[in-house]
Enzyme design. Structure first.
Site, PDB file in Angstrom:
ATOM      1  N   LYS A   1       0.809  -1.226   0.000  1.00 56.03           N
ATOM      2  CA  LYS A   1       0.000   0.000   0.000  1.00 56.03           C
ATOM      3  C   LYS A   1       0.847   1.282   0.000  1.00 56.03           C
ATOM      4  O   LYS A   1       0.411   2.312  -0.505  1.00 56.03           O
ATOM      5  CB  LYS A   1      -0.955   0.010   1.200  1.00 56.03           C
ATOM      6  CG  LYS A   1      -2.100  -0.990   1.056  1.00 56.03           C
ATOM      7  CD  LYS A   1      -3.078  -0.852   2.202  1.00 56.03           C
ATOM      8  CE  LYS A   1      -4.296  -1.726   1.986  1.00 56.03           C
ATOM      9  NZ  LYS A   1      -5.351  -1.465   2.974  1.00 56.03           N
TER      10      LYS A   1
ATOM     11  N   ASN B   1      -4.851   1.941  -2.042  1.00 54.47           N
ATOM     12  CA  ASN B   1      -5.394   0.575  -2.212  1.00 54.47           C
ATOM     13  C   ASN B   1      -6.080   0.386  -3.560  1.00 54.47           C
ATOM     14  O   ASN B   1      -6.564  -0.703  -3.854  1.00 54.47           O
ATOM     15  CB  ASN B   1      -6.327   0.182  -1.054  1.00 54.47           C
ATOM     16  CG  ASN B   1      -7.690   0.822  -1.142  1.00 54.47           C
ATOM     17  OD1 ASN B   1      -7.907   1.737  -1.930  1.00 54.47           O
ATOM     18  ND2 ASN B   1      -8.624   0.344  -0.348  1.00 54.47           N
TER      19      ASN B   1
ATOM     20  N   GLY C   1      -2.981   0.293  14.119  1.00 51.77           N
ATOM     21  CA  GLY C   1      -2.478  -0.115  12.812  1.00 51.77           C
ATOM     22  C   GLY C   1      -3.191   0.627  11.688  1.00 51.77           C
ATOM     23  O   GLY C   1      -3.678   1.748  11.869  1.00 51.77           O
TER      24      GLY C   1
ATOM     25  N   TYR D   1     -14.322  -8.798   9.684  1.00 54.96           N
ATOM     26  CA  TYR D   1     -15.441  -9.342   8.890  1.00 54.96           C
ATOM     27  C   TYR D   1     -15.460 -10.856   8.905  1.00 54.96           C
ATOM     28  O   TYR D   1     -16.345 -11.468   8.300  1.00 54.96           O
ATOM     29  CB  TYR D   1     -15.408  -8.801   7.458  1.00 54.96           C
ATOM     30  CG  TYR D   1     -14.101  -8.990   6.742  1.00 54.96           C
ATOM     31  CD1 TYR D   1     -13.800 -10.179   6.097  1.00 54.96           C
ATOM     32  CD2 TYR D   1     -13.161  -7.966   6.730  1.00 54.96           C
ATOM     33  CE1 TYR D   1     -12.591 -10.343   5.447  1.00 54.96           C
ATOM     34  CE2 TYR D   1     -11.945  -8.119   6.080  1.00 54.96           C
ATOM     35  CZ  TYR D   1     -11.665  -9.317   5.440  1.00 54.96           C
ATOM     36  OH  TYR D   1     -10.466  -9.484   4.806  1.00 54.96           O
TER      37      TYR D   1
HETATM   38  P1  NAP Z   1      -2.550  -3.938  11.759  1.00 48.41           P
HETATM   39  O1  NAP Z   1      -2.071  -2.793  10.933  1.00 48.41           O
HETATM   40  O2  NAP Z   1      -1.688  -5.141  11.914  1.00 48.41           O
HETATM   41  O3  NAP Z   1      -2.896  -3.367  13.230  1.00 48.41           O
HETATM   42  C1  NAP Z   1      -3.423  -4.192  14.224  1.00 48.41           C
HETATM   43  C2  NAP Z   1      -3.521  -3.420  15.523  1.00 48.41           C
HETATM   44  O4  NAP Z   1      -4.161  -4.280  16.459  1.00 48.41           O
HETATM   45  C3  NAP Z   1      -2.187  -3.017  16.120  1.00 48.41           C
HETATM   46  O5  NAP Z   1      -2.339  -1.771  16.748  1.00 48.41           O
HETATM   47  C4  NAP Z   1      -1.934  -4.117  17.158  1.00 48.41           C
HETATM   48  O6  NAP Z   1      -1.172  -3.713  18.258  1.00 48.41           O
HETATM   49  C5  NAP Z   1      -3.353  -4.363  17.640  1.00 48.41           C
HETATM   50  N1  NAP Z   1      -3.477  -5.677  18.256  1.00 48.41           N
HETATM   51  C6  NAP Z   1      -3.162  -6.869  17.713  1.00 48.41           C
HETATM   52  N2  NAP Z   1      -3.403  -7.857  18.589  1.00 48.41           N
HETATM   53  C7  NAP Z   1      -3.856  -7.266  19.717  1.00 48.41           C
HETATM   54  C8  NAP Z   1      -4.253  -7.745  20.993  1.00 48.41           C
HETATM   55  N3  NAP Z   1      -4.256  -9.057  21.278  1.00 48.41           N
HETATM   56  N4  NAP Z   1      -4.681  -6.842  21.900  1.00 48.41           N
HETATM   57  C9  NAP Z   1      -4.700  -5.544  21.625  1.00 48.41           C
HETATM   58  N5  NAP Z   1      -4.308  -5.006  20.452  1.00 48.41           N
HETATM   59  C10 NAP Z   1      -3.904  -5.862  19.498  1.00 48.41           C
HETATM   60  O7  NAP Z   1      -3.938  -4.473  11.206  1.00 48.41           O
HETATM   61  P2  NAP Z   1      -5.083  -3.639  10.429  1.00 48.41           P
HETATM   62  O8  NAP Z   1      -4.798  -3.697   8.981  1.00 48.41           O
HETATM   63  O9  NAP Z   1      -5.262  -2.341  11.100  1.00 48.41           O
HETATM   64  O10 NAP Z   1      -6.344  -4.613  10.658  1.00 48.41           O
HETATM   65  C11 NAP Z   1      -6.956  -4.739  11.926  1.00 48.41           C
HETATM   66  C12 NAP Z   1      -8.250  -5.530  11.769  1.00 48.41           C
HETATM   67  O11 NAP Z   1      -9.137  -4.812  10.906  1.00 48.41           O
HETATM   68  C13 NAP Z   1      -8.055  -6.903  11.106  1.00 48.41           C
HETATM   69  O12 NAP Z   1      -8.944  -7.807  11.690  1.00 48.41           O
HETATM   70  C14 NAP Z   1      -8.437  -6.647   9.645  1.00 48.41           C
HETATM   71  O13 NAP Z   1      -8.922  -7.814   9.007  1.00 48.41           O
HETATM   72  C15 NAP Z   1      -9.540  -5.625   9.825  1.00 48.41           C
HETATM   73  N6  NAP Z   1      -9.712  -4.751   8.650  1.00 48.41           N
HETATM   74  C16 NAP Z   1     -10.943  -4.754   8.076  1.00 48.41           C
HETATM   75  C17 NAP Z   1     -11.192  -3.940   7.006  1.00 48.41           C
HETATM   76  C18 NAP Z   1     -12.569  -3.937   6.398  1.00 48.41           C
HETATM   77  O14 NAP Z   1     -12.737  -3.462   5.272  1.00 48.41           O
HETATM   78  N7  NAP Z   1     -13.560  -4.433   7.098  1.00 48.41           N
HETATM   79  C19 NAP Z   1     -10.185  -3.096   6.498  1.00 48.41           C
HETATM   80  C20 NAP Z   1      -8.938  -3.112   7.134  1.00 48.41           C
HETATM   81  C21 NAP Z   1      -8.715  -3.963   8.207  1.00 48.41           C
HETATM   82  P3  NAP Z   1       0.433  -3.859  18.290  1.00 48.41           P
HETATM   83  O15 NAP Z   1       0.942  -2.847  17.319  1.00 48.41           O
HETATM   84  O16 NAP Z   1       0.753  -3.608  19.690  1.00 48.41           O
HETATM   85  O17 NAP Z   1       0.727  -5.269  17.812  1.00 48.41           O
END
Ligand code: NAP
Length: 279
Positions: free
Chosen positions: A65, A86, A125, A216
């Site tokens: 990205k 994206n 994130g 999702y």
């Molecule tokens: P990411 O960039 O990897 O960020 C994940 C975040 O969650 C980080 O801040 C991480 O903290 C935190 N985290 C992970 N495990 C944790 C735990 N056990 N307790 C507390 N915090 C935790 O991921 P992302 O791309 O933002 O995606 C996050 C979620 O959103 C995923 O499930 C993804 O599938 C979903 N998503 C959905 C859409 C949609 O269109 N519906 C779009 C984007 C993302 P640390 O940095 O401390 O590890």
């Protein structure tokens, strides 16, 4: 035979809902388009960009990205704000867009969730950045909660540097307290296969009028189930996933859709997801 070709590029790119959703969106718009999956790593972009130029447009997922940006001629305003792309539209120039913000806002709007007042965002994130910037642009009072307060502070500072009026305080998730108009989960906590996990305490959740979960898979996380049981308005991430794809078709073709068709696609995507992820 469709003449126009589109694709999603990522690395590694295994399970993805993109072909299912985008093929349906081409059909609904009566638009010509073939949609493929390309495994391309950031290191391969310099070589593969010529192949990508043969496409009419493409979607970009992790980890490309940001890596795609040097290869583009121009970014639209939102992609420039986020420093993330994206969706690319090819033509006389390669133009980069980000449709996640639009997908998030549409998902809230169609769930009758007003994006105002006190908002809690969990995570630091990519999804959290989308929720945070959009909440700041909407003038919300934001609490950004993370398991690492240092990371929350860095993201909050970044948001304020780009959106100077942003009203953001930070805390640990375990310290989240207060009455929120909206709680938005941007962590993978509760995602398949750890479906019994929940990112916040029952006590914190009970004080949230509306709840949005980016996850999702599953369609309804325990967070969403508990929020609904509390009488809160709650929606999961499938709607955002579909709406951000709709925004890509608006960019590529100016396509418009009937809301009933999109509701049906959200439902059908849930069925398809089960086939893809649970087989
Ligand atoms: P990411 O960039 O990897 O960020 C994940 C975040 O969650 C980080 O801040 C991480 O903290 C935190 N985290 C992970 N495990 C944790 C735990 N056990 N307790 C507390 N915090 C935790 O991921 P992302 O791309 O933002 O995606 C996050 C979620 O959103 C995923 O499930 C993804 O599938 C979903 N998503 C959905 C859409 C949609 O269109 N519906 C779009 C984007 C993302 P640390 O940095 O401390 O590890």
């Amino acid at each position: 035979m469709p003449e126009r070709k589109f694709a999603v590029i990522g690395h590694p790119i295994g399970h993805t809902m993109s072909p299912f959703i985008h093929k349906r969106l081409f059909e609904l718009a009566h638009a010509d388009g073939e949609y493929a999956i390309f495994d391309v790593s950031p290191d391969e972009l310099s070589v593969k960009i010529k192949t990508l130029d043969e496409l009419s447009g493409y979607n970009i997922t992790i980890p490309n990205k940001q890596a795609i940006i040097p290869y583009l001629d121009r970014l639209d305003k939102k992609a420039a704000l986020y420093g993330s792309v994206n969706t690319v539209r090819n033509g006389s120039e390669r133009v980069g867009f980000t449709t996640d913000p639009n997908g998030f806002l549409k998902a809230l709007a169609y769930a009758d969730i007003s994006f105002s007042g006190n908002i809690a965002i969990i995570g630091c994130g990519g999804a959290a950045r989308t929720f945070l910037y959009e909440a700041a642009l909407a003038g919300c009072h934001i609490t950004l909660a993370a398991r690492d307060i240092g990371k929350a502070d860095v993201l909050a500072k970044e948001a304020v540097s780009k959106i100077p009026d942003a009203d953001i305080s930070t805390c640990l998730i375990s310290d989240l307290n207060g009455e929120f108009d909206l709680l938005a989960n941007a962590t993978p906590v509760g995602m398949y296969p750890h479906v019994d996990h929940i990112p916040v305490s029952d006590k914190a959740l009970a004080k949230c009028k509306n709840v949005f979960d980016a996850i999702y898979n599953p369609l309804e996380t325990v967070l969403i189930q508990k929020a609904k049981a509390n009488g809160s308005n709650a929606v999961g991430g499938m709607s955002m996933l579909v709406w951000q794809a709709v925004a890509a078709h608006e960019i590529w073709d100016g396509s418009t859709y009937d809301i009933n068709d999109i509701d049906q696609l959200i439902e059908d995507s849930a069925v398809e997801m089960k086939k893809i992820f649970y087989k």
